[in-house]
Each structure stands twice: as structure tokens, then as C-alpha cells.
Design an enzyme around this catalytic site. Structure first.
Site, PDB file in Angstrom:
ATOM      1  N   GLU A 112      -0.540  -6.538  -8.045  1.00 20.64           N
ATOM      2  CA  GLU A 112       0.761  -6.634  -7.386  1.00 20.64           C
ATOM      3  C   GLU A 112       1.830  -7.179  -8.333  1.00 20.64           C
ATOM      4  O   GLU A 112       2.981  -6.739  -8.296  1.00 20.64           O
ATOM      5  CB  GLU A 112       0.667  -7.524  -6.142  1.00 20.64           C
ATOM      6  CG  GLU A 112      -0.279  -7.002  -5.068  1.00 20.64           C
ATOM      7  CD  GLU A 112       0.215  -5.765  -4.356  1.00 20.64           C
ATOM      8  OE1 GLU A 112       1.358  -5.338  -4.608  1.00 20.64           O
ATOM      9  OE2 GLU A 112      -0.543  -5.212  -3.540  1.00 20.64           O
ATOM     10  N   ASP A 253      -5.963   4.921  -4.497  1.00 21.50           N
ATOM     11  CA  ASP A 253      -4.796   5.804  -4.534  1.00 21.50           C
ATOM     12  C   ASP A 253      -4.002   5.784  -5.838  1.00 21.50           C
ATOM     13  O   ASP A 253      -3.814   6.805  -6.490  1.00 21.50           O
ATOM     14  CB  ASP A 253      -3.875   5.514  -3.346  1.00 21.50           C
ATOM     15  CG  ASP A 253      -3.566   4.027  -3.193  1.00 21.50           C
ATOM     16  OD1 ASP A 253      -4.193   3.197  -3.884  1.00 21.50           O
ATOM     17  OD2 ASP A 253      -2.694   3.684  -2.371  1.00 21.50           O
ATOM     18  N   GLU A 346      -2.423   2.519   9.895  1.00 18.27           N
ATOM     19  CA  GLU A 346      -3.166   2.336   8.652  1.00 18.27           C
ATOM     20  C   GLU A 346      -4.385   3.255   8.577  1.00 18.27           C
ATOM     21  O   GLU A 346      -4.657   3.831   7.535  1.00 18.27           O
ATOM     22  CB  GLU A 346      -3.595   0.874   8.500  1.00 18.27           C
ATOM     23  CG  GLU A 346      -2.442  -0.099   8.282  1.00 18.27           C
ATOM     24  CD  GLU A 346      -1.832  -0.013   6.889  1.00 18.27           C
ATOM     25  OE1 GLU A 346      -2.016  -0.945   6.100  1.00 18.27           O
ATOM     26  OE2 GLU A 346      -1.167   1.007   6.595  1.00 18.27           O
ATOM     27  N   GLU A 367       4.913   5.920   1.723  1.00 15.44           N
ATOM     28  CA  GLU A 367       4.260   7.030   1.033  1.00 15.44           C
ATOM     29  C   GLU A 367       4.624   8.406   1.572  1.00 15.44           C
ATOM     30  O   GLU A 367       4.817   9.354   0.800  1.00 15.44           O
ATOM     31  CB  GLU A 367       2.740   6.830   1.048  1.00 15.44           C
ATOM     32  CG  GLU A 367       2.223   5.815   0.060  1.00 15.44           C
ATOM     33  CD  GLU A 367       2.455   4.372   0.498  1.00 15.44           C
ATOM     34  OE1 GLU A 367       2.318   3.456  -0.350  1.00 15.44           O
ATOM     35  OE2 GLU A 367       2.769   4.155   1.700  1.00 15.44           O
ATOM     36  N   THR A 470       4.287   3.023  -8.869  1.00 18.80           N
ATOM     37  CA  THR A 470       3.771   3.060  -7.499  1.00 18.80           C
ATOM     38  C   THR A 470       4.527   2.132  -6.565  1.00 18.80           C
ATOM     39  O   THR A 470       4.266   2.127  -5.371  1.00 18.80           O
ATOM     40  CB  THR A 470       2.259   2.740  -7.491  1.00 18.80           C
ATOM     41  OG1 THR A 470       1.677   3.181  -6.263  1.00 18.80           O
ATOM     42  CG2 THR A 470       2.013   1.250  -7.694  1.00 18.80           C
TER      43      THR A 470
END
Length: 555
Positions: A112, A253, A346, A367, A470
Site C-alpha cells: 500500500e 490482480d 466484494e 475498477e 494500480t
């Protein structure tokens, strides 16, 4: 399983038929609404939560979540410029330089911190010219935000000091990796560094970062199964797979995303080859009726027939590679789930057609909006604009509070959770805005959007489109091209052209070799000594080009 799929596709057909053509005025009006959403959330964070990492929108206060970085401010900085607010961009960029300190006794997520902090600072640095900031000589190869990004990334490097080169998941910014730190981390936590770390290396001249990211990627590649798949969690010391579910969603991902985007950003065939091999296995073993299920990485048998909201990046990734047919069909399935709930839960059970227990929430993820942006660029189909308007209105109706926008705890009854993650401003709002602004400079720019940079303005920047990390932080490939002409390359050219006429070759001490440990990011007032020979810098070009697609052959 097939009946729910047919129902969803019928819903898509109804949606497509109902969508209308958006005029320029329509799109302008939607952009104004999106700006209103941003400033409602952004001002609420400043008024109620700064300097904490995140806003708590139900109690109108703040909390630290990922490391006490004023994270929302870092994540939102480049969005300010995307929306055209140069004045606030300049104010916040200076504020962060004065207030953020990475020499703190804090345990931080390596993943992160990289995508949000390092990525956010790199993007803001590369956009400083367009924001009207006062630039140091040699920008974009120098600058205070670049030095901050480098400082943050150096705090992450101890996590990569493992027998395999794959990083631990958590690092203490002051003390390094704890002796009790678990060696188990997710696949994405190993493979999501090449964009930020290669950008750092090529801007500063220090190859340490890119080398670390590549070592981790290559080790993951070596651990794939005999049928070409990777699992979900791995022991980074022993290389043993702890969770053997293979898919494209949570925990995996962004690994696949970074192979594709890294290949584009760096023009790197090795990364593209890796992804193409994975993609063949993914299509063979996990795709069913244009859904992507979870399977056992060694056997290929279905382990979880679910769709996860984090998988919604996949149609956008497919469109980047030119696979529009598959991208459109997969997006249809995902959009149908959105219409069923007003957002993406989710986890969604594909056979049963409803949410999965304890995975019913929607934390305002971006996304599917990201994929819509890419697909609209690739096709011009206004159905994707209709989806964007649906998304805007859903978020406004379900998640808006007097103090910002709240994550949805349960999509079945739209209960709210007391959290607004920083990616709402970094990604969700940004991608929504860019979806409705097809002429924005971030979409590829033309000659009118070029800038000069580098020593004596010899580089042309903003000329080949931007690659989004991302966390939706845009990186300019032309800047990497500008700054990565190392001393060794100049010396080789000098040797070839001049031979022995100038005597034994000597390297300029101002241009260190790319493998050395100290950064060559220029300090304020410094100027880099020019090499004896330097080819004129041409506008950067890339094989990113037509309608948002990437072509990787010679056609």
C-alpha cells in the site's frame, strides 16, 4: 450456472438499448457533477480528518490506517490537477514537503505504501510542470517530490532483503522488518512494484529499485505451476504456496496488471511474455461464459465459482492488449451485477446470483469505472458513458453523507461503514472524470500538450500517453526516456564514434553508473555535466496508440 448468466446478458441488452448518445454539453454537465463530488469529499477530509490518513464520514473525524502519511492528501494530489485545480495542487505539494516525515516508528504495508505514497508522489512530481510549479534545473530528473518518493521507497527496500528477493508484506519505516514478521504474503504483494520502482530508478539513475522489483517478478515467474498458474499467497522465504487458489481477483490482480503496464511503460518484452503465458493459462482454466472463476493452481479444477469486485479491472486490461471482444463481453457481466445492487459487492456467487456471506460490502472501488474508461476510449460506445452516469448516481444516492462518502457495508440494504478510503479520491473520482473527458491530456495528448524538460529543455514530455499505476497515479513514459540515458550508454557511444582519438575513455563523476547505491537525483541548484556526445532527443513514441489499444507486433 447458465441460467443466471443468460439473465444477466438480457439485462445488459436492456441497458444498452436504454443508453443514449451523450452530447458535449451532457458530458460537461456530468464533469461538473463529478467535480462537486470530489470537493464534497476532499473538503470534508481537510475540515475533519487532516492530518490523519483517512476521513471517517459518519462521525466526521479522521483515523490513521496505512502508516500516518496524511494518505488521502497524497493520494488526491494528482486528482486536483486532473480536475484543473493548479492552485490547490501547488499548495498541497508544498504542504506535504513541510509536514510528511518517513522517519517514523510505524509499521507500514509495503504494497500500500508503494502504490499510494510512492506512486502518488511520483505522479505529482511528473505533473508539476503542468501544475505551474517552480521547477528545478533538470526536472523531471530532479525535484522535491521525487526526493520524497525516493525516501519513501528506500524505507521499503529492507522488505526485499530475503533469500528469494520477494518482499515481506510489512516493514517498520524506522527499524526495518520485524524478526517476528510473517513470511506469507499475497501474490500481488510480491508483483506490484515494477511501475513505481522502475520509474524511480530511471528518473534518479539508481538501479536498486528496479532491480529489486525485477528480482521479485522473476522469482514469482519461477514458482508458477506446471499448468502455468500462480496461487494466492506464498511463503517468500521457502517459495511454497500457502493458498493455491488461482484467479484474477483479490491477492493476485495487480500482479497481472503490472506485467502488462510495465511492458508498455518500459517497452519490455520479458514482462509481456510473462503475461501472455499467464493469459493463455487463465483463458484455458478459469474462464467460463466470459466469467473468471477461481481454480486450483495445479489441477485447474474450480475451487470458488465467485466474481470479486477487484476483478473488474480485467476488461480494461484486455482492451489495452487489443482483445476488445473478450473485454466487452466480460464487462457486460460485471455491469449487470452493478445494476442488480447499485454497486459491486466484494464477492458475488455466479451460480446463485447473489452476494457471498460476509463479503456483501462495496468500499466505493474504482475498477469497473476504470474498465469503462478504457473501453469507451477503445470503442466510442456511449453505453460506457451510461454506466458512468449510473455509477455516479448510485454513489450519490447510496454513499453520500454530510461529511463525505462512506463505504457500503452491505449492498443488500445499503448499510454504511464509517470509512472513506483514500482511493475514492485517487481512483474512483479520477476515472469517472476521465471517462467523461476524452480529450484530457492524460489520454495521450497531442503536440499541443507537449512540455520541455531535462537539461536545457532537451526532452519532450507528455508525448506518449500516460500509464496509470494500480492506484490510478499517472506516470509519463517520456520522462523515463528523458532521464535514463546513463553515463555508461554515453561512454559506449563515445568509444564507438571516436575510437582512440580522445585517449582512454573516462566516465564523468557527475553521471554515476546505474547500479551504484547513491541516488543521482539532482539537489536544488545542481546541474548535471553534459556528456561529450549527445544525440538530439526526439519525441518519445510508443506502441500504445490507436483507440486505447496496444499493438505489440510490427504492423
Amino acid at each position: 450456472m447458465h441460467t443466471p448468466v443468460r439473465v444477466l446478458l438480457l439485462l445488459w441488452g436492456a441497458t444498452a438499448a436504454a443508453s443514449h448518445q451523450f452530447t458535449e454539453e451532457d458530458m460537461h454537465d456530468v464533469r461538473q457533477r463529478i467535480k462537486g463530488m470530489f470537493y464534497h469529499a476532499y473538503n470534508s477530509y481537510l475540515d475533519n480528518a487532516f492530518p490523519y490518513d483517512e476521513l471517517r464520514p459518519l462521525t466526521c473525524d479522521g483515523q490513521d490506517t496505512w502508516g500516518s502519511f496524511s494518505l488521502t492528501l497524497i493520494d488526491a494530489l494528482d486528482t486536483l490537477l486532473v480536475l484543473g485545480n493548479q492552485t490547490e495542487f501547488q499548495r498541497v505539494a508544498l504542504l506535504l514537503q513541510d509536514t510528511v516525515n518517513f522517519d517514523t516508528d510505524v509499521n507500514a504495508s509495503v504494497f500500500e505504501t508503494n502504490i499510494r505514497v510512492v506512486g502518488g508522489l511520483l505522479s505529482a512530481h511528473l505533473l508539476s510542470g503542468k501544475a505551474g510549479m517552480q521547477l528545478e534545473p533538470g526536472w523531471p530528473c530532479s525535484g522535491p517530490l521525487l526526493r520524497m518518493a525516493e525516501d519513501a521507497a528506500r524505507k521499503l527496500l529492507p522488505a526485499f532483503q530475503t533469500p528469494t528477493g520477494m518482499p515481506y508484506g510489512t516493514v517498520n519505516l524506522l527499524r526495518g522488518v520485524s524478526p517476528t514478521e510473517t513470511p506469507v504474503t499475497c501474490t500481488a504483494g510480491v508483483g506490484t512494484f515494477i511501475l513505481e520502482f522502475a520509474t524511480l530508478s530511471r528518473l534518479t539513475g539508481d538501479a536498486t529499485f528496479e532491480d529489486a522489483a525485477r528480482q521479485a517478478l522473476r522469482m514469482l515467474w519461477k514458482t508458477r505451476s506446471d499448468i502455468g498458474l500462480v496461487g494466492n499467497h506464498i511463503d517468500i522465504v521457502t517459495r511454497k504456496w500457502v493458498a493455491q487458489d488461482a484467479g484474477i481477483g483479490a491477492g493476485v490482480d495487480s500482479y497481472f496488471e503490472y506485467l502488462v503496464k510495465g511492458a508498455i511503460l518500459l517497452q519490455d518484452e520479458e514482462l509481456l511474455h510473462m503475461f501472455q503465458a499467464y493469459d493463455r493459462a487463465i483463458q484455458n482454466y478459469t474462464r467460463f461464459d466470459d466469467w473468471y472463476l477461481w481454480v486450483h493452481m495445479h489441477k485447474g479444477t474450480v475451487s470458488m465459482p465467485v466474481f470479486q469486485s477487484l476483478e473488474a479491472f480485467w476488461p480494461g486490461l484486455q482492451s489495452l492488449l487489443g482483445n476488445l471482444h473478450g473485454a466487452v463481453r466480460t464487462f457486460q457481466n460485471y455491469y449487470s451485477v452493478w445494476r442488480q445492487f447499485g454497486g459491486l459487492p466484494e464477492f458475488y456467487s455466479i451460480p446463485q446470483g447473489h452476494t457471498v456471506d460476509k463479503r456483501e460490502g462495496y468500499p466505493l472501488r474504482p475498477e469497473l469505472i476504470e474498465s469503462a474508461m478504457y473501453l469507451f476510449r477503445a470503442t466510442g460506445d456511449h453505453t460506457y458513458l451510461q454506466f458512468g452516469l449510473d455509477a455516479l448516481e448510485s454513489i450519490e444516492r447510496i454513499a453520500k453523507t454530510p461529511c463525505g462518502y462512506a463505504s457500503v457495508k452491505d449492498m443488500r440494504d445499503h448499510q454504511l461503514d464509517n470509512r472513506m478510503e483514500s482511493f475514492f479520491l485517487a481512483e474512483t473520482i479520477k476515472y469517472l472524470y476521465l471517462l467523461f473527458d476524452p480529450d484530457h491530456f492524460l489520454h495521450g495528448g497531442g503536440a499541443e500538450s507537449w512540455e520541455e524538460g531535462g537539461e536545457d529543455g532537451r526532452c519532450i514530455l507528455s508525448a506518449g500517453g500516460y500509464i496509470f499505476n494500480t492506484e490510478a497515479h499517472p506516470l509519463d513514459p517520456a520522462a523515463l526516456h528523458c532521464c535514463s540515458r546513463h553515463a555508461l550508454e554515453h561512454q559506449e557511444l563515445r568509444d564507438i564514434l571516436l575510437g582512440d582519438r580522445l585517449g582512454p575513455p573516462t566516465l564523468h563523476t557527475e553521471d554515476p553508473l546505474p547500479g551504484q547505491s547513491e541516488s543521482i537525483a539532482l539537489k536544488p541548484g545542481q546541474r548535471k555535466t553534459l556528456p561529450l556526445l549527445s544525440c538530439p532527443v526526439q519525441p518519445f513514441s510508443t506502441r500504445l496508440a490507436i483507440l486505447g489499444q496496444v499493438f505489440t507486433d510490427n504492423t
